[in-house]
Design a protein around this motif. Structure first.
Motif, PDB file in Angstrom:
ATOM      1  N   PRO A   4       0.839  -1.203   0.000  1.00  0.00           N
ATOM      2  CA  PRO A   4       0.000   0.000   0.000  1.00  0.00           C
ATOM      3  C   PRO A   4       0.873   1.252   0.000  1.00  0.00           C
ATOM      4  O   PRO A   4       1.864   1.323   0.721  1.00  0.00           O
ATOM      5  N   ALA A   5       0.524   2.187  -0.824  1.00  0.00           N
ATOM      6  CA  ALA A   5       1.323   3.403  -0.953  1.00  0.00           C
ATOM      7  C   ALA A   5       0.568   4.596  -0.392  1.00  0.00           C
ATOM      8  O   ALA A   5      -0.607   4.508  -0.047  1.00  0.00           O
ATOM      9  N   SER A   6       1.267   5.717  -0.334  1.00  0.00           N
ATOM     10  CA  SER A   6       0.667   6.912   0.249  1.00  0.00           C
ATOM     11  C   SER A   6      -0.289   7.618  -0.704  1.00  0.00           C
ATOM     12  O   SER A   6      -1.130   8.388  -0.270  1.00  0.00           O
ATOM     13  N   THR A   7      -0.154   7.376  -2.007  1.00  0.00           N
ATOM     14  CA  THR A   7      -1.055   8.001  -2.974  1.00  0.00           C
ATOM     15  C   THR A   7      -1.547   6.935  -3.958  1.00  0.00           C
ATOM     16  O   THR A   7      -0.921   5.894  -4.126  1.00  0.00           O
ATOM     17  N   ALA A   8      -2.658   7.231  -4.607  1.00  0.00           N
ATOM     18  CA  ALA A   8      -3.221   6.291  -5.581  1.00  0.00           C
ATOM     19  C   ALA A   8      -2.290   6.126  -6.780  1.00  0.00           C
ATOM     20  O   ALA A   8      -2.171   5.041  -7.340  1.00  0.00           O
ATOM     21  N   CYS A   9      -1.592   7.184  -7.171  1.00  0.00           N
ATOM     22  CA  CYS A   9      -0.677   7.106  -8.314  1.00  0.00           C
ATOM     23  C   CYS A   9       0.498   6.185  -7.994  1.00  0.00           C
ATOM     24  O   CYS A   9       0.864   5.328  -8.794  1.00  0.00           O
ATOM     25  N   GLU A  10       1.060   6.340  -6.825  1.00  0.00           N
ATOM     26  CA  GLU A  10       2.164   5.474  -6.408  1.00  0.00           C
ATOM     27  C   GLU A  10       1.699   4.027  -6.301  1.00  0.00           C
ATOM     28  O   GLU A  10       2.390   3.100  -6.717  1.00  0.00           O
ATOM     29  N   ASP A  11       0.508   3.843  -5.774  1.00  0.00           N
ATOM     30  CA  ASP A  11      -0.072   2.499  -5.649  1.00  0.00           C
ATOM     31  C   ASP A  11      -0.262   1.867  -7.028  1.00  0.00           C
ATOM     32  O   ASP A  11       0.044   0.696  -7.237  1.00  0.00           O
ATOM     33  N   ARG A  12      -0.757   2.626  -7.996  1.00  0.00           N
ATOM     34  CA  ARG A  12      -0.947   2.115  -9.353  1.00  0.00           C
ATOM     35  C   ARG A  12       0.388   1.750  -9.986  1.00  0.00           C
ATOM     36  O   ARG A  12       0.507   0.744 -10.671  1.00  0.00           O
ATOM     37  N   GLY A  13       1.409   2.550  -9.770  1.00  0.00           N
ATOM     38  CA  GLY A  13       2.733   2.224 -10.280  1.00  0.00           C
ATOM     39  C   GLY A  13       3.243   0.900  -9.726  1.00  0.00           C
ATOM     40  O   GLY A  13       3.818   0.082 -10.449  1.00  0.00           O
ATOM     41  N   HIS A  14       2.993   0.661  -8.428  1.00  0.00           N
ATOM     42  CA  HIS A  14       3.385  -0.609  -7.824  1.00  0.00           C
ATOM     43  C   HIS A  14       2.590  -1.766  -8.427  1.00  0.00           C
ATOM     44  O   HIS A  14       3.140  -2.856  -8.654  1.00  0.00           O
ATOM     45  N   GLN A  15       1.324  -1.560  -8.691  1.00  0.00           N
ATOM     46  CA  GLN A  15       0.499  -2.627  -9.268  1.00  0.00           C
ATOM     47  C   GLN A  15       0.970  -2.979 -10.680  1.00  0.00           C
ATOM     48  O   GLN A  15       1.088  -4.162 -11.025  1.00  0.00           O
ATOM     49  N   ILE A  16       1.231  -1.987 -11.497  1.00  0.00           N
ATOM     50  CA  ILE A  16       1.702  -2.251 -12.864  1.00  0.00           C
ATOM     51  C   ILE A  16       3.049  -2.972 -12.820  1.00  0.00           C
ATOM     52  O   ILE A  16       3.281  -3.933 -13.558  1.00  0.00           O
ATOM     53  N   GLY A  17       3.933  -2.525 -11.932  1.00  0.00           N
ATOM     54  CA  GLY A  17       5.218  -3.192 -11.778  1.00  0.00           C
ATOM     55  C   GLY A  17       5.080  -4.628 -11.315  1.00  0.00           C
ATOM     56  O   GLY A  17       5.822  -5.513 -11.750  1.00  0.00           O
ATOM     57  N   SER A  18       4.116  -4.892 -10.438  1.00  0.00           N
ATOM     58  CA  SER A  18       3.889  -6.258  -9.960  1.00  0.00           C
ATOM     59  C   SER A  18       3.404  -7.163 -11.085  1.00  0.00           C
ATOM     60  O   SER A  18       3.881  -8.298 -11.220  1.00  0.00           O
ATOM     61  N   TYR A  19       2.467  -6.678 -11.880  1.00  0.00           N
ATOM     62  CA  TYR A  19       1.996  -7.474 -13.021  1.00  0.00           C
ATOM     63  C   TYR A  19       3.136  -7.757 -13.991  1.00  0.00           C
ATOM     64  O   TYR A  19       3.267  -8.865 -14.521  1.00  0.00           O
ATOM     65  N   SER A  20       3.966  -6.767 -14.231  1.00  0.00           N
ATOM     66  CA  SER A  20       5.102  -6.950 -15.128  1.00  0.00           C
ATOM     67  C   SER A  20       6.041  -8.021 -14.585  1.00  0.00           C
ATOM     68  O   SER A  20       6.526  -8.873 -15.333  1.00  0.00           O
ATOM     69  N   GLY A  21       6.292  -8.006 -13.294  1.00  0.00           N
ATOM     70  CA  GLY A  21       7.142  -9.025 -12.681  1.00  0.00           C
ATOM     71  C   GLY A  21       6.540 -10.416 -12.747  1.00  0.00           C
ATOM     72  O   GLY A  21       7.249 -11.407 -12.967  1.00  0.00           O
ATOM     73  N   ILE A  22       5.230 -10.504 -12.585  1.00  0.00           N
ATOM     74  CA  ILE A  22       4.546 -11.805 -12.669  1.00  0.00           C
ATOM     75  C   ILE A  22       4.659 -12.368 -14.081  1.00  0.00           C
ATOM     76  O   ILE A  22       4.969 -13.554 -14.273  1.00  0.00           O
ATOM     77  N   PHE A  23       4.432 -11.530 -15.100  1.00  0.00           N
ATOM     78  CA  PHE A  23       4.541 -11.999 -16.485  1.00  0.00           C
ATOM     79  C   PHE A  23       5.967 -12.427 -16.811  1.00  0.00           C
ATOM     80  O   PHE A  23       6.181 -13.408 -17.526  1.00  0.00           O
ATOM     81  N   ALA A  24       6.954 -11.705 -16.283  1.00  0.00           N
ATOM     82  CA  ALA A  24       8.349 -12.104 -16.503  1.00  0.00           C
ATOM     83  C   ALA A  24       8.623 -13.443 -15.831  1.00  0.00           C
ATOM     84  O   ALA A  24       9.287 -14.309 -16.411  1.00  0.00           O
ATOM     85  N   ALA A  25       8.108 -13.639 -14.636  1.00  0.00           N
ATOM     86  CA  ALA A  25       8.335 -14.894 -13.912  1.00  0.00           C
ATOM     87  C   ALA A  25       7.683 -16.076 -14.620  1.00  0.00           C
ATOM     88  O   ALA A  25       8.220 -17.185 -14.597  1.00  0.00           O
ATOM     89  N   LEU A  26       6.550 -15.857 -15.260  1.00  0.00           N
ATOM     90  CA  LEU A  26       5.886 -16.939 -15.989  1.00  0.00           C
ATOM     91  C   LEU A  26       6.707 -17.401 -17.196  1.00  0.00           C
ATOM     92  O   LEU A  26       6.633 -18.563 -17.593  1.00  0.00           O
ATOM     93  N   ALA A  27       7.486 -16.499 -17.770  1.00  0.00           N
ATOM     94  CA  ALA A  27       8.286 -16.847 -18.951  1.00  0.00           C
ATOM     95  C   ALA A  27       9.626 -17.482 -18.587  1.00  0.00           C
ATOM     96  O   ALA A  27      10.253 -18.120 -19.436  1.00  0.00           O
ATOM     97  N   ILE A  28      10.061 -17.352 -17.344  1.00  0.00           N
ATOM     98  CA  ILE A  28      11.399 -17.812 -16.958  1.00  0.00           C
ATOM     99  C   ILE A  28      11.646 -19.292 -17.227  1.00  0.00           C
ATOM    100  O   ILE A  28      12.723 -19.646 -17.719  1.00  0.00           O
ATOM    101  N   PRO A  29      10.715 -20.211 -16.956  1.00  0.00           N
ATOM    102  CA  PRO A  29      11.025 -21.624 -17.207  1.00  0.00           C
ATOM    103  C   PRO A  29      11.319 -21.960 -18.675  1.00  0.00           C
ATOM    104  O   PRO A  29      11.912 -22.996 -18.963  1.00  0.00           O
ATOM    105  N   PHE A  30      10.916 -21.096 -19.586  1.00  0.00           N
ATOM    106  CA  PHE A  30      11.067 -21.378 -21.016  1.00  0.00           C
ATOM    107  C   PHE A  30      12.180 -20.569 -21.677  1.00  0.00           C
ATOM    108  O   PHE A  30      12.329 -20.608 -22.895  1.00  0.00           O
ATOM    109  N   LEU A  31      12.964 -19.845 -20.903  1.00  0.00           N
ATOM    110  CA  LEU A  31      13.962 -18.929 -21.472  1.00  0.00           C
ATOM    111  C   LEU A  31      15.007 -19.633 -22.327  1.00  0.00           C
ATOM    112  O   LEU A  31      15.393 -19.136 -23.377  1.00  0.00           O
ATOM    113  N   ALA A  32      15.469 -20.766 -21.881  1.00  0.00           N
ATOM    114  CA  ALA A  32      16.579 -21.428 -22.573  1.00  0.00           C
ATOM    115  C   ALA A  32      16.190 -21.999 -23.928  1.00  0.00           C
ATOM    116  O   ALA A  32      17.027 -22.110 -24.818  1.00  0.00           O
TER     117      ALA A  32
END
Length: 111
Positions: A4-32
């Motif tokens: 949880p962040a102090s502002t809605a904008c900061e919170d949204r930035g964290h949410q977008i970053g989290s989704y991006s990290g999840i999508f990257a993690a889903l691709a990791i097993p297939f990288l090689a």
């Protein structure tokens, strides 16, 4: 997603970053074995970096035109600037990927 962040904008930035990290993690097993998975993971991690870079301006006390230390608090403006940073970063990263794939397809060396 994200803390949880102090502002809605900061919170949204964290949410977008989290989704991006999840999508990257889903691709990791297939990288090689899969070039598309490698591009997907690289794109998501790089885009998360763009988001953290833009949120760095949001948190900076020297930035007076948006963020926590702006002269005038305006949530709508802050969200639009965050989305602008995110979309410009996405376009630049996709452009890089397209140029990379074109160079690879034409046989040109990219080192």
């Amino acid at each position: 997603l994200g803390h949880p962040a102090s502002t809605a904008c900061e919170d949204r930035g964290h949410q977008i970053g989290s989704y991006s990290g999840i999508f990257a993690a889903l691709a990791i097993p297939f990288l090689a074995t899969n070039e598309m998975a490698h591009l997907c993971a690289s794109f998501c991690v790089a885009w998360k970096g763009v988001l953290w870079f833009s949120l760095g301006f949001f948190w900076s006390a020297r930035t007076k035109w948006w963020g926590k230390h702006a002269d005038v608090e305006d949530l709508h403006r802050d969200m639009m600037i965050l989305y602008l940073f995110a979309s410009c970063g996405m376009v630049l990263l996709m452009l890089f990927i397209v140029l990379r794939r074109n160079a690879h397809a034409s046989g040109a060396a990219w080192e």
